[in-house]
Design a protein around this motif. Sequence first.
Motif, PDB file in Angstrom:
ATOM      1  N   THR A  87       0.848  -1.193   0.000  1.00  0.00           N
ATOM      2  CA  THR A  87       0.000   0.000   0.000  1.00  0.00           C
ATOM      3  C   THR A  87       0.883   1.243   0.000  1.00  0.00           C
ATOM      4  O   THR A  87       1.742   1.386   0.873  1.00  0.00           O
ATOM      5  CB  THR A  87      -0.916   0.030   1.232  1.00  0.00           C
ATOM      6  OG1 THR A  87      -1.716  -1.149   1.243  1.00  0.00           O
ATOM      7  CG2 THR A  87      -1.811   1.260   1.218  1.00  0.00           C
ATOM      8  N   PHE A  88       0.663   2.121  -0.962  1.00  0.00           N
ATOM      9  CA  PHE A  88       1.454   3.348  -1.058  1.00  0.00           C
ATOM     10  C   PHE A  88       0.639   4.552  -0.598  1.00  0.00           C
ATOM     11  O   PHE A  88      -0.565   4.647  -0.882  1.00  0.00           O
ATOM     12  CB  PHE A  88       1.933   3.577  -2.494  1.00  0.00           C
ATOM     13  CG  PHE A  88       3.067   2.682  -2.913  1.00  0.00           C
ATOM     14  CD1 PHE A  88       4.379   3.020  -2.625  1.00  0.00           C
ATOM     15  CD2 PHE A  88       2.816   1.487  -3.578  1.00  0.00           C
ATOM     16  CE1 PHE A  88       5.423   2.204  -3.006  1.00  0.00           C
ATOM     17  CE2 PHE A  88       3.851   0.665  -3.965  1.00  0.00           C
ATOM     18  CZ  PHE A  88       5.162   1.019  -3.673  1.00  0.00           C
ATOM     19  N   SER A  89       1.331   5.457   0.106  1.00  0.00           N
ATOM     20  CA  SER A  89       0.744   6.731   0.513  1.00  0.00           C
ATOM     21  C   SER A  89       1.567   7.852  -0.096  1.00  0.00           C
ATOM     22  O   SER A  89       2.799   7.741  -0.203  1.00  0.00           O
ATOM     23  CB  SER A  89       0.739   6.857   2.040  1.00  0.00           C
ATOM     24  OG  SER A  89       0.009   5.804   2.641  1.00  0.00           O
ATOM     25  N   SER A  90       0.916   8.931  -0.486  1.00  0.00           N
ATOM     26  CA  SER A  90       1.619  10.031  -1.148  1.00  0.00           C
ATOM     27  C   SER A  90       1.831  11.200  -0.190  1.00  0.00           C
ATOM     28  O   SER A  90       1.018  11.451   0.708  1.00  0.00           O
ATOM     29  CB  SER A  90       0.844  10.502  -2.378  1.00  0.00           C
ATOM     30  OG  SER A  90      -0.389  11.078  -1.999  1.00  0.00           O
ATOM     31  N   PHE A  91       2.935  11.884  -0.401  1.00  0.00           N
ATOM     32  CA  PHE A  91       3.283  13.079   0.369  1.00  0.00           C
ATOM     33  C   PHE A  91       3.814  14.123  -0.596  1.00  0.00           C
ATOM     34  O   PHE A  91       4.444  13.796  -1.601  1.00  0.00           O
ATOM     35  CB  PHE A  91       4.368  12.770   1.411  1.00  0.00           C
ATOM     36  CG  PHE A  91       3.924  11.852   2.519  1.00  0.00           C
ATOM     37  CD1 PHE A  91       3.553  12.356   3.761  1.00  0.00           C
ATOM     38  CD2 PHE A  91       3.873  10.485   2.318  1.00  0.00           C
ATOM     39  CE1 PHE A  91       3.140  11.520   4.776  1.00  0.00           C
ATOM     40  CE2 PHE A  91       3.466   9.622   3.336  1.00  0.00           C
ATOM     41  CZ  PHE A  91       3.103  10.146   4.568  1.00  0.00           C
ATOM     42  N   GLU A  92       3.555  15.383  -0.268  1.00  0.00           N
ATOM     43  CA  GLU A  92       4.122  16.486  -1.038  1.00  0.00           C
ATOM     44  C   GLU A  92       4.962  17.360  -0.120  1.00  0.00           C
ATOM     45  O   GLU A  92       4.613  17.570   1.049  1.00  0.00           O
ATOM     46  CB  GLU A  92       3.009  17.330  -1.686  1.00  0.00           C
ATOM     47  CG  GLU A  92       2.313  16.652  -2.836  1.00  0.00           C
ATOM     48  CD  GLU A  92       1.370  17.594  -3.573  1.00  0.00           C
ATOM     49  OE1 GLU A  92       1.242  18.771  -3.144  1.00  0.00           O
ATOM     50  OE2 GLU A  92       0.771  17.162  -4.571  1.00  0.00           O
ATOM     51  N   LEU A  93       6.063  17.833  -0.671  1.00  0.00           N
ATOM     52  CA  LEU A  93       6.926  18.761   0.047  1.00  0.00           C
ATOM     53  C   LEU A  93       6.926  20.102  -0.665  1.00  0.00           C
ATOM     54  O   LEU A  93       6.904  20.167  -1.897  1.00  0.00           O
ATOM     55  CB  LEU A  93       8.364  18.231   0.109  1.00  0.00           C
ATOM     56  CG  LEU A  93       8.646  17.075   1.076  1.00  0.00           C
ATOM     57  CD1 LEU A  93      10.108  16.647   0.945  1.00  0.00           C
ATOM     58  CD2 LEU A  93       8.337  17.480   2.501  1.00  0.00           C
ATOM     59  N   HIS A  94       6.969  21.170   0.126  1.00  0.00           N
ATOM     60  CA  HIS A  94       7.123  22.515  -0.407  1.00  0.00           C
ATOM     61  C   HIS A  94       8.415  23.099   0.140  1.00  0.00           C
ATOM     62  O   HIS A  94       8.959  22.591   1.137  1.00  0.00           O
ATOM     63  CB  HIS A  94       5.915  23.373  -0.019  1.00  0.00           C
ATOM     64  CG  HIS A  94       4.615  22.798  -0.492  1.00  0.00           C
ATOM     65  ND1 HIS A  94       3.782  22.068   0.334  1.00  0.00           N
ATOM     66  CD2 HIS A  94       4.018  22.817  -1.717  1.00  0.00           C
ATOM     67  CE1 HIS A  94       2.732  21.666  -0.347  1.00  0.00           C
ATOM     68  NE2 HIS A  94       2.837  22.109  -1.595  1.00  0.00           N
ATOM     69  N   PRO A  95       8.955  24.118  -0.495  1.00  0.00           N
ATOM     70  CA  PRO A  95      10.222  24.693  -0.018  1.00  0.00           C
ATOM     71  C   PRO A  95      10.181  25.002   1.475  1.00  0.00           C
ATOM     72  O   PRO A  95       9.227  25.596   1.985  1.00  0.00           O
ATOM     73  CB  PRO A  95      10.357  25.967  -0.856  1.00  0.00           C
ATOM     74  CG  PRO A  95       9.660  25.624  -2.148  1.00  0.00           C
ATOM     75  CD  PRO A  95       8.484  24.783  -1.735  1.00  0.00           C
ATOM     76  N   GLY A  96      11.216  24.538   2.178  1.00  0.00           N
ATOM     77  CA  GLY A  96      11.319  24.729   3.619  1.00  0.00           C
ATOM     78  C   GLY A  96      10.786  23.561   4.427  1.00  0.00           C
ATOM     79  O   GLY A  96      11.026  23.482   5.636  1.00  0.00           O
ATOM     80  N   GLU A  97      10.074  22.621   3.781  1.00  0.00           N
ATOM     81  CA  GLU A  97       9.526  21.467   4.477  1.00  0.00           C
ATOM     82  C   GLU A  97      10.451  20.260   4.325  1.00  0.00           C
ATOM     83  O   GLU A  97      11.296  20.205   3.421  1.00  0.00           O
ATOM     84  CB  GLU A  97       8.139  21.131   3.936  1.00  0.00           C
ATOM     85  CG  GLU A  97       7.124  22.235   4.175  1.00  0.00           C
ATOM     86  CD  GLU A  97       5.758  21.906   3.613  1.00  0.00           C
ATOM     87  OE1 GLU A  97       4.781  22.581   4.006  1.00  0.00           O
ATOM     88  OE2 GLU A  97       5.646  20.985   2.764  1.00  0.00           O
ATOM     89  N   ALA A  98      10.271  19.302   5.226  1.00  0.00           N
ATOM     90  CA  ALA A  98      11.106  18.100   5.213  1.00  0.00           C
ATOM     91  C   ALA A  98      10.267  16.888   5.547  1.00  0.00           C
ATOM     92  O   ALA A  98       9.159  16.995   6.093  1.00  0.00           O
ATOM     93  CB  ALA A  98      12.268  18.243   6.190  1.00  0.00           C
ATOM     94  N   LEU A  99      10.806  15.733   5.222  1.00  0.00           N
ATOM     95  CA  LEU A  99      10.124  14.469   5.440  1.00  0.00           C
ATOM     96  C   LEU A  99      11.154  13.448   5.913  1.00  0.00           C
ATOM     97  O   LEU A  99      12.242  13.337   5.336  1.00  0.00           O
ATOM     98  CB  LEU A  99       9.484  14.011   4.132  1.00  0.00           C
ATOM     99  CG  LEU A  99       8.441  12.904   4.147  1.00  0.00           C
ATOM    100  CD1 LEU A  99       7.192  13.362   4.908  1.00  0.00           C
ATOM    101  CD2 LEU A  99       8.069  12.538   2.710  1.00  0.00           C
TER     102      LEU A  99
END
Length: 352
Positions: A274-286
Amino acid sequence: MPIDPNVGLGARRGRGVASLGISERIRRLCHALPRGPSIDIRASMSHEWQEPEHLANNRQEKPMLSHAMRERLADPAYLDLHLVASSILRDIQKVPWYDAHFLRRFAAARQYLQIVKPEALERFSAGFAKLQPPRDFSPIKLERLFSDEVHQRIRDTAASIPRDDLKDYETSDFGRLIYHDQPYFLELQRELVPLVSKLVGQKVETGYNFLSLYGGSGKCDPHMDEPVSMYTLDFCIDQGVNWPIYFSQIVDWPNVENLADWHPRQLLQDPKITFSSFELHPGEALIFAGSSQWHYRDSIPAGGYSNLLFFHYYPDGTHDLVNFEHWPRHFEIPELAPLCDLIAESSSDMAK
């Protein structure tokens, strides 16, 4: 060449294995293996042997074997185990993604121990449990990792790296330029150790880091990372378009023997994944567990770019596990030395 149990395997190297002895079962196994490589090995050790001119011209001054390896191969017991290792590395299944060296080495070591020291196999395999994250781990998003001042310094540092210093060997597979272990980024990586340790629930130490500059052909096929990257902190410096990244749940390491005729994209049709999606924007981290989570990105949208900084970490105290050269000493299995020496000596265990 028969194995002489009175000859110390690797004794010249001070590895304390002179008293090992070799069982009759291993003698028979060694002799049953294809012996072709021994011709080149023995020829290369001979003072009378002359390399053919066409081979000498093609090898670009790269020696067939290092001097240290030739010395080790003069030990008959070492030579026989070297041949076992050579046969396994030659035949072991290739893994169809770029960052799979560890999995092939781990699988090779298990096959090798099954032959030369089966009583150590279970202990060896169980010893890597520390490199498995909790089954309920999931990616952790950080909305604001650095101050504006630090973020800008990261931008400026990345922009200051000369174009000729950026590595382009991943442009065909990933559409990106990369740069490893820039000093300021190393400093930041060390400063983040307490935060990462707290978030993942265990003390970590630093692996490596790299700047990744994806252009308009950016992509990232499904893969797992090596355990030296067990935990990754992915920081978005800048981007021109939203570009999701997808993660599976925590899974076991795949068995490389089962990957013949397999393509990573097949994971997307696997009902157990099962895959989950994430988005990053400038200044964010994961933060994610890349060595136990399949992850990928589709091709970047047209006209897009994404500048990312990857900080890699692994559990504190597991340096010997993520570096195969240390396996013989760490597990106190000196019989592993010929396999690990051959991996270090050659490129025969490359993932692709």
